[in-house]
Design an enzyme around this catalytic site. Structure first.
Site, PDB file in Angstrom:
ATOM      1  N   HIS A   3      32.924  37.401  49.613  1.00 44.69           N
ATOM      2  CA  HIS A   3      32.509  36.324  49.627  1.00 44.69           C
ATOM      3  C   HIS A   3      32.407  35.267  50.965  1.00 44.69           C
ATOM      4  O   HIS A   3      31.260  35.133  51.353  1.00 44.69           O
ATOM      5  CB  HIS A   3      31.896  35.417  48.798  1.00 44.69           C
ATOM      6  CG  HIS A   3      33.131  34.620  48.354  1.00 44.69           C
ATOM      7  ND1 HIS A   3      34.441  34.209  47.602  1.00 44.69           N
ATOM      8  CD2 HIS A   3      33.129  32.811  49.534  1.00 44.69           C
ATOM      9  CE1 HIS A   3      34.717  33.573  48.426  1.00 44.69           C
ATOM     10  NE2 HIS A   3      33.718  32.390  49.115  1.00 44.69           N
ATOM     11  N   ASP A  59      35.867  40.438  45.139  1.00 48.93           N
ATOM     12  CA  ASP A  59      36.342  39.631  46.013  1.00 48.93           C
ATOM     13  C   ASP A  59      37.194  39.533  47.021  1.00 48.93           C
ATOM     14  O   ASP A  59      37.601  38.070  47.680  1.00 48.93           O
ATOM     15  CB  ASP A  59      36.235  37.946  45.482  1.00 48.93           C
ATOM     16  CG  ASP A  59      35.186  36.894  46.217  1.00 48.93           C
ATOM     17  OD1 ASP A  59      34.703  37.641  47.073  1.00 48.93           O
ATOM     18  OD2 ASP A  59      36.032  35.761  45.837  1.00 48.93           O
ATOM     19  N   GLY A  95      36.021  26.223  52.092  1.00 50.06           N
ATOM     20  CA  GLY A  95      36.230  26.922  53.317  1.00 50.06           C
ATOM     21  C   GLY A  95      38.125  27.116  53.740  1.00 50.06           C
ATOM     22  O   GLY A  95      38.162  27.801  54.283  1.00 50.06           O
ATOM     23  N   ASN A  96      38.490  26.590  52.253  1.00 49.25           N
ATOM     24  CA  ASN A  96      39.802  27.681  52.066  1.00 49.25           C
ATOM     25  C   ASN A  96      39.981  28.812  51.665  1.00 49.25           C
ATOM     26  O   ASN A  96      40.942  29.455  51.296  1.00 49.25           O
ATOM     27  CB  ASN A  96      40.739  26.650  51.095  1.00 49.25           C
ATOM     28  CG  ASN A  96      41.155  25.590  52.127  1.00 49.25           C
ATOM     29  OD1 ASN A  96      40.695  24.194  51.367  1.00 49.25           O
ATOM     30  ND2 ASN A  96      42.304  25.395  52.281  1.00 49.25           N
ATOM     31  N   SER A  97      38.782  28.772  51.216  1.00 49.95           N
ATOM     32  CA  SER A  97      38.249  30.521  50.739  1.00 49.95           C
ATOM     33  C   SER A  97      38.922  31.528  51.785  1.00 49.95           C
ATOM     34  O   SER A  97      38.652  31.419  52.454  1.00 49.95           O
ATOM     35  CB  SER A  97      37.071  30.994  50.375  1.00 49.95           C
ATOM     36  OG  SER A  97      36.906  30.489  48.877  1.00 49.95           O
ATOM     37  N   LEU A 123      39.711  57.458  33.440  1.00 45.54           N
ATOM     38  CA  LEU A 123      40.030  57.523  32.563  1.00 45.54           C
ATOM     39  C   LEU A 123      38.775  58.474  31.185  1.00 45.54           C
ATOM     40  O   LEU A 123      39.445  59.338  30.574  1.00 45.54           O
ATOM     41  CB  LEU A 123      40.206  56.816  31.568  1.00 45.54           C
ATOM     42  CG  LEU A 123      41.855  56.458  32.183  1.00 45.54           C
ATOM     43  CD1 LEU A 123      42.045  54.792  31.417  1.00 45.54           C
ATOM     44  CD2 LEU A 123      43.288  57.038  32.287  1.00 45.54           C
ATOM     45  N   GLY A 124      37.226  58.669  32.058  1.00 46.89           N
ATOM     46  CA  GLY A 124      36.698  58.807  30.648  1.00 46.89           C
ATOM     47  C   GLY A 124      36.473  58.179  29.419  1.00 46.89           C
ATOM     48  O   GLY A 124      36.399  59.233  28.283  1.00 46.89           O
TER      49      GLY A 124
END
Length: 455
Positions: A103, A133, A209-211, A263-264
């Site tokens: 993001h 993310d 801003g830490n993201s 895995l179906g």
């Protein structure tokens, strides 16, 4: 007399501190704690990410006026403007690969990387994975780049010290400390469309801003990527475990995407309604609601109505647990499922396969598609270069029931525009548990929108 001299020592020491504040009574070397050493060592590898996103719109033009102009006169005036945002990232090797949040760079037309030593670079996107993310960026430098040693997150302890480094509000290389508050947390995205799971919860201060910044243990090893905050609360932050980030990094660098695992089968959380319907005594787990033909699940005898209670040694409480545990594996891995079914308890060992896009499309959506530029359909599609053309219809399948025909062109599914067969195939894994989809179809000179129920 000796006792009096001993008693005077603390007082004399205190006076010395007052009279000579710059003395070497506590030299800097003695104050260099473990946290200081981690910050000194890892800080240079945490970068500031600033992005530019060009938007062709006029933020000052009222939407009602725009609609009025479009309906009665002409298209409302457009204006291109730039939207800026800030985030953090972590250089994880000397080749210039940077881990950050998806993001942080979503929709960016230009990405600028600023290092603690004042060097700046423009970055390229090596790959993104919205489901986790995470994103990987690449910068090219002639001089050596600092990097952080990768740790592990499967042995984290609640209460152990962690250090977060990032760029909150644009203040570069801000260091905060705290402890691991909890593990395996689930977090709903702000838009409410996706639930992220298996997060590390910390109480270190995490601000806008830490993201994308670094979460480190006391050894200075990267154990997580800081990713989210709860804005209404204080002292609650979250980080993506580094074990998951390692896998995503490898897939993005090697293949440009995180390859879907197969895995179906489709599963659902064992809720009260399903429990009554199945007449089971199991209190938690996931229920198999669909098994695809020719899949690993079918080949090992898994049936609709089976309840999966464990994968390996990990218990399942919900479908989100199932998705999280499976996502930790790779194509070719074998997983052992503990199953409660009509025949009692049993275990099944499955080998995870690659996602069979063509077979899945035919069974789930009831159709196969081809490129609009293929020689077979070039006459039908003309000069159209975008979209995919339906090349085969399954009798009685969803597409057939909805009235779709061979030669129809699909240009949009839900909010995703389809430019090519590759776009279509990448979208298919997201439809695994969907019951219906929204489509935009072109047939001849006309286009129409429809909702299609899926099998």
């Amino acid at each position: 007399m000796k006792k009096r001299k001993i008693a005077l020592i603390p007082a004399i020491f205190f006076v010395v501190l007052i009279l000579f504040p710059d003395s070497e009574a506590f030299p800097q070397a003695q104050r260099r704690s473990g946290i200081v050493q981690v910050a000194e060592k890892a800080g240079p590898a945490v970068v500031n990410i600033s992005t530019e996103q060009k938007l062709e719109d006029n933020p000052f033009f009222d939407s009602h006026l725009r609609s009025f102009f479009r309906d009665f006169f002409f298209e409302a005036p457009q204006e291109e403007y730039v939207q800026n945002s800030l985030g953090s990232g972590v250089i994880i090797d000397g080749k210039g690969y940077i881990l950050t949040n998806e993001h942080v760079i979503m929709g960016a037309s230009r990405i600028r990387i600023s290092l603690a030593d004042k060097r700046e670079f423009f970055a390229e996107v090596a790959g993104t994975d919205p489901s986790s993310d995470l994103a990987v960026l690449k910068i090219n430098a002639t001089d050596p780049l600092p990097s952080i040693r990768l740790g592990r997150s499967d042995d984290l302890m609640i209460g152990e010290t962690v250090i977060a480094i990032g760029n909150p509000f644009g203040f570069s290389n801000t260091v905060t400390t705290g402890v691991v508050s909890a593990l395996g947390r689930k977090l709903k995205a702000r838009n409410g469309e996706r639930i992220y799971s298996d997060f590390i919860q910390i109480d270190a201060a995490i601000n806008p801003g830490n993201s994308g910044g670094a979460l480190l243990n006391i050894e200075g090893e990267l154990i997580g990527i800081n990713t989210a905050i709860i804005s209404e609360a204080e002292g609650i932050g979250f980080a993506i475990p580094i074990d998951r980030a390692k896998k995503v990094f490898y897939e993005l660098v090697s293949y440009g995407e995180v390859r879907p695992l197969w895995l179906g089968m489709e599963v659902a959380t064992l809720d009260a309604e399903l429990k009554r319907y199945l007449k089971t005594t199991e209190s938690k787990g996931t229920v198999v609601v669909k098994v695809f033909s020719g899949s690993p699940a079918e080949s090992t005898g898994i049936r609709v109505g089976d309840i999966i209670t464990r994968i390996g040694n990990e218990e399942l409480d919900s479908k989100e647990d199932y998705d999280t545990i499976i996502s930790k594996h790779n194509i070719g891995d074998r997983v052992v499922l503990s199953i409660s079914g009509k025949g009692g308890f049993r275990t099944s060992a499955l080998t995870i396969g690659d996602f069979p896009s063509r077979r899945f499309s035919f069974e789930k959506l009831g159709m196969e598609v081809s490129s609009t530029r293929s020689s077979i359909f070039s006459i039908v599609t003309g000069s159209r270069s975008k979209g995919v053309v339906i090349s085969r219809i399954k009798p009685g399948g969803p597409a057939d029931r909805r009235g779709l025909e061979r030669g129809d062109i699909i240009i949009q599914i839900d909010n995703n525009f389809i430019d090519s067969v590759e776009d279509y195939n990448k979208l298919l894994p997201k439809l695994l548990s969907r019951r219906s989809i929204y489509m935009l179809i072109v047939r001849g000179r006309y286009s129409y929108r429809l909702t299609m129920e899926l099998d």
